[in-house]
Motif scaffolding. Structure first.
Motif, mmCIF file in Angstrom:
data_model
loop_
_atom_site.group_PDB
_atom_site.id
_atom_site.type_symbol
_atom_site.label_atom_id
_atom_site.label_comp_id
_atom_site.label_asym_id
_atom_site.label_seq_id
_atom_site.Cartn_x
_atom_site.Cartn_y
_atom_site.Cartn_z
ATOM 1 N N VAL A 281 0.836 -1.195 0.000
ATOM 2 C CA VAL A 281 0.000 0.000 0.000
ATOM 3 C C VAL A 281 0.873 1.247 0.000
ATOM 4 C CG1 VAL A 281 -1.835 1.274 1.166
ATOM 5 C CG2 VAL A 281 -1.776 -1.225 1.324
ATOM 6 N N LEU A 282 0.531 2.195 -0.852
ATOM 7 C CA LEU A 282 1.154 3.519 -0.853
ATOM 8 C C LEU A 282 0.123 4.518 -0.349
ATOM 9 C CD1 LEU A 282 3.465 5.476 -1.557
ATOM 10 C CD2 LEU A 282 2.546 5.592 -3.893
ATOM 11 N N ASP A 283 0.414 5.133 0.791
ATOM 12 C CA ASP A 283 -0.470 6.109 1.434
ATOM 13 C C ASP A 283 0.025 7.501 1.055
ATOM 14 O OD1 ASP A 283 -2.087 7.597 3.099
ATOM 15 O OD2 ASP A 283 -1.316 6.767 4.973
ATOM 16 N N VAL A 284 -0.707 8.175 0.169
ATOM 17 C CA VAL A 284 -0.288 9.479 -0.357
ATOM 18 C C VAL A 284 -0.977 10.584 0.444
ATOM 19 C CG1 VAL A 284 -0.176 10.955 -2.404
ATOM 20 C CG2 VAL A 284 0.016 8.462 -2.637
ATOM 21 N N ALA A 285 -0.191 11.554 0.897
ATOM 22 C CA ALA A 285 -0.642 12.578 1.841
ATOM 23 C C ALA A 285 -0.955 11.918 3.182
ATOM 24 C CB ALA A 285 -1.835 13.370 1.312
ATOM 25 N N CYS A 286 0.031 11.164 3.676
ATOM 26 C CA CYS A 286 -0.176 10.303 4.845
ATOM 27 C C CYS A 286 -0.225 11.076 6.151
ATOM 28 C CB CYS A 286 0.933 9.262 4.922
ATOM 29 S SG CYS A 286 2.578 9.927 5.295
ATOM 30 N N GLY A 287 0.141 12.363 6.147
ATOM 31 C CA GLY A 287 0.172 13.107 7.392
ATOM 32 C C GLY A 287 1.119 12.459 8.381
ATOM 33 N N THR A 288 0.665 12.253 9.599
ATOM 34 C CA THR A 288 1.497 11.636 10.624
ATOM 35 C C THR A 288 1.401 10.112 10.626
ATOM 36 O OG1 THR A 288 -0.291 12.060 12.208
ATOM 37 C CG2 THR A 288 1.502 13.659 12.116
ATOM 38 N N GLY A 289 0.815 9.546 9.579
ATOM 39 C CA GLY A 289 0.844 8.107 9.385
ATOM 40 C C GLY A 289 -0.305 7.336 9.997
ATOM 41 N N TYR A 290 -1.374 8.021 10.337
ATOM 42 C CA TYR A 290 -2.505 7.358 10.996
ATOM 43 C C TYR A 290 -3.074 6.212 10.151
ATOM 44 C CZ TYR A 290 -6.943 6.770 13.414
ATOM 45 O OH TYR A 290 -8.017 6.248 14.076
ATOM 46 N N GLY B 208 4.346 5.495 3.365
ATOM 47 C CA GLY B 208 3.589 6.729 3.520
ATOM 48 C C GLY B 208 4.394 7.912 3.057
ATOM 49 N N VAL B 209 3.786 8.787 2.257
ATOM 50 C CA VAL B 209 4.472 9.985 1.771
ATOM 51 C C VAL B 209 3.604 11.208 2.025
ATOM 52 C CG1 VAL B 209 5.746 8.719 -0.004
ATOM 53 C CG2 VAL B 209 3.552 9.750 -0.590
ATOM 54 N N ASP B 210 4.258 12.322 2.286
ATOM 55 C CA ASP B 210 3.552 13.578 2.523
ATOM 56 C C ASP B 210 4.469 14.722 2.125
ATOM 57 O OD1 ASP B 210 0.893 14.371 4.298
ATOM 58 O OD2 ASP B 210 2.396 15.967 4.262
ATOM 59 N N ILE B 211 3.865 15.822 1.696
ATOM 60 C CA ILE B 211 4.636 16.988 1.282
ATOM 61 C C ILE B 211 5.265 17.712 2.464
ATOM 62 C CG2 ILE B 211 2.655 18.565 1.365
ATOM 63 C CD1 ILE B 211 3.771 19.950 -1.114
ATOM 64 N N GLU B 212 4.661 17.560 3.646
ATOM 65 C CA GLU B 212 5.100 18.323 4.814
ATOM 66 C C GLU B 212 6.069 17.514 5.683
ATOM 67 O OE1 GLU B 212 6.251 20.614 7.378
ATOM 68 O OE2 GLU B 212 5.086 21.439 5.702
ATOM 69 N N MET C 149 5.186 16.588 9.322
ATOM 70 C CA MET C 149 4.278 15.448 9.445
ATOM 71 C C MET C 149 5.056 14.124 9.362
ATOM 72 S SD MET C 149 1.068 16.324 9.826
ATOM 73 C CE MET C 149 -0.117 17.650 9.534
ATOM 74 N N ILE C 150 5.967 14.050 8.406
ATOM 75 C CA ILE C 150 6.770 12.840 8.253
ATOM 76 C C ILE C 150 7.656 12.626 9.478
ATOM 77 C CG2 ILE C 150 8.620 11.771 6.899
ATOM 78 C CD1 ILE C 150 5.846 11.625 5.596
ATOM 79 N N ASP C 151 8.188 13.695 10.043
ATOM 80 C CA ASP C 151 8.968 13.569 11.275
ATOM 81 C C ASP C 151 8.144 12.904 12.374
ATOM 82 O OD1 ASP C 151 11.199 14.770 10.161
ATOM 83 O OD2 ASP C 151 10.796 16.747 11.009
ATOM 84 N N CYS C 152 6.892 13.351 12.519
ATOM 85 C CA CYS C 152 6.009 12.760 13.526
ATOM 86 C C CYS C 152 5.735 11.294 13.223
ATOM 87 C CB CYS C 152 4.697 13.532 13.583
ATOM 88 S SG CYS C 152 4.776 15.097 14.462
ATOM 89 N N ALA C 153 5.447 10.999 11.957
ATOM 90 C CA ALA C 153 5.167 9.609 11.567
ATOM 91 C C ALA C 153 6.360 8.714 11.883
ATOM 92 C CB ALA C 153 4.826 9.547 10.081
ATOM 93 N N ARG C 154 7.555 9.204 11.618
ATOM 94 C CA ARG C 154 8.761 8.419 11.885
ATOM 95 C C ARG C 154 8.983 8.243 13.385
ATOM 96 N NH1 ARG C 154 12.729 11.053 7.288
ATOM 97 N NH2 ARG C 154 12.302 9.505 5.672
#
Length: 280
Positions: free
Chosen positions: A76-85, A100-104, A107-112
């Protein structure tokens, strides 16, 4: 926007970003439009998951789940994943490989950071949906609230095309978009469900809206209500088939919602619509 019990993120994000240079992530040419979006999401990144505790998010989740294929063993590729919810939800639903990918970046820092504390094997990276490269061949590509930020119709088409290129043959796109049939006057009931939407100035022919979620401090961002037919046309132009809009669903009401029930007003006129399509 981006279910499993929601896990709010309540502490500042500090997990380092080791590998996303501007050149690699396609962020070198951010526009004023994207800068504005970025500022809004930066302000809310540390608590973005908390909005998934709000009533409206339960309808969003059930609607999304109703359009997903069986994810067991899938990619699965989650586009505009935000914080990965939703990325974490897809993994818990049985997906073998989730990106998961996001422009911001915040948000990716939080997801990681969440991934580091509770590893599920999810990869997160910084990418703009309008410049998304081919990251692989996925069984499911899920752009969730990604297209709402396209600055014009050509960028909308480009986002859909780039998502499509990441699908394998027979794969499914599951796209949560703005509701093309929204009744703006009936949005007055939304605060009952934890959010408010305020129409703003027009951007060409597009209606600009501000969406605010009722958490403390508030989480909000701007986007567009796109007219009917745009999503279907973009999917068809990208070569997708079996394009369908899925029904809106509420928790515990898979077979339908009572016209007098708590969820009825929101389910009849949500801010989102779910579209699915298949790559031949």
């Amino acid at each position: 926007m981006e279910v499993a019990s929601p896990t709010p993120v309540g502490s500042p994000c500090c997990f380092p970003e080791p590998c996303c240079s501007p050149e690699r992530s396609g962020m070198m040419q951010k526009t004023v439009h994207l800068d504005r979006i970025s500022e809004q999401y930066q302000a809310s990144s540390t608590q973005y998951d908390s909005v998934k505790n709000l009533p409206y998010a339960f309808v969003e989740r059930e609607t999304l789940l109703g359009g997903l294929p069986d994810l067991t063993g899938k990619s699965v590729l989650d586009v505009a994943c935000g914080t990965g919810y939703y990325s974490r939800l897809f993994k818990r639903l049985g997906a073998e490989h989730v990106v998961g990918v996001d422009i911001e970046k915040s948000m990716i820092d939080c997801a990681r950071e969440v991934e580091e504390k509770d590893p599920l094997g999810i990869t997160f990276d910084v990418w703009d949906a309008a410049r998304l490269p081919v990251l692989g061949e996925f069984d499911v590509v899920a752009p969730i609230w990604a297209f709402v930020h396209a600055k014009d119709v050509e960028e909308y088409y480009e986002m859909v095309l780039r998502c499509t290129r990441n699908l394998k043959s027979g794969g499914t796109m599951v796209a949560l978009c703005s509701n093309p049939d929204i009744d703006i006057e009936k949005m007055s009931v939304y605060p009952r469900y934890g959010l408010s939407i305020t129409p703003k100035e027009k951007h060409g022919d597009l209606q600009v809206i501000h969406i605010q979620m009722d958490v403390e401090p508030p989480v909000g961002f701007d986007g567009f209500f796109w007219p009917a037919g745009i999503t279907e046309e973009a999917m068809a132009r990208a070569g997708l088939v079996d394009i369908r809009r899925r029904p809106n669903l509420a928790p515990g009401h898979v077979a339908g919602v009572s016209t007098k029930g708590y969820w009825a007003d929101f389910v009849a006129n949500p801010p989102f619509g779910l579209f699915t399509a298949t790559k031949p």
